[in-house]
Design a protein around this motif. Structure first.
Motif, PDB file in Angstrom:
ATOM      1  N   ARG A  17      -2.029   4.192  -1.590  1.00  0.00           N
ATOM      2  CA  ARG A  17      -2.114   3.972  -0.146  1.00  0.00           C
ATOM      3  C   ARG A  17      -2.886   5.126   0.479  1.00  0.00           C
ATOM      4  N   LEU A  18      -4.052   4.828   0.976  1.00  0.00           N
ATOM      5  CA  LEU A  18      -4.880   5.837   1.608  1.00  0.00           C
ATOM      6  C   LEU A  18      -4.764   5.689   3.121  1.00  0.00           C
ATOM      7  N   SER A  19      -4.851   6.777   3.833  1.00  0.00           N
ATOM      8  CA  SER A  19      -4.608   6.744   5.276  1.00  0.00           C
ATOM      9  C   SER A  19      -5.595   5.855   6.027  1.00  0.00           C
ATOM     10  N   GLU A  20      -6.846   5.827   5.614  1.00  0.00           N
ATOM     11  CA  GLU A  20      -7.826   5.034   6.347  1.00  0.00           C
ATOM     12  C   GLU A  20      -8.052   3.651   5.749  1.00  0.00           C
ATOM     13  N   THR A  21      -7.651   3.436   4.528  1.00  0.00           N
ATOM     14  CA  THR A  21      -7.772   2.121   3.879  1.00  0.00           C
ATOM     15  C   THR A  21      -6.474   1.847   3.119  1.00  0.00           C
ATOM     16  N   PRO A  22      -5.411   1.449   3.824  1.00  0.00           N
ATOM     17  CA  PRO A  22      -4.091   1.331   3.199  1.00  0.00           C
ATOM     18  C   PRO A  22      -3.973   0.229   2.145  1.00  0.00           C
TER      19      PRO A  22
END
Length: 59
Positions: A17-22
């Motif tokens: 889970r990435l902050s800008e592309t969850p």
């Protein structure tokens, strides 16, 4: 996750889970047998041969 063939199924969540592309899980996968004809044609079977296999219940 709802699945048209199996009903509700459990699946793993998004691995990273990435902050800008969850990310998200949108579907459970392709239907059973969706690629059978394509695979059999790549193996050299003609549409008539694939139809005969379907008629016999083999695929």
């Amino acid at each position: 996750m709802p699945d048209p063939e199996l009903g509700t199924i459990r699946m793993q969540n998004v691995l990273f889970r990435l902050s800008e592309t969850p990310g998200a899980i949108r579907w459970s996968g392709r239907p059973h047998g969706a690629d059978t004809a394509a695979v059999l044609s790549e193996l050299g079977l003609s549409p008539a041969e694939i139809g005969a296999l379907r008629a016999q219940g083999a695929v």
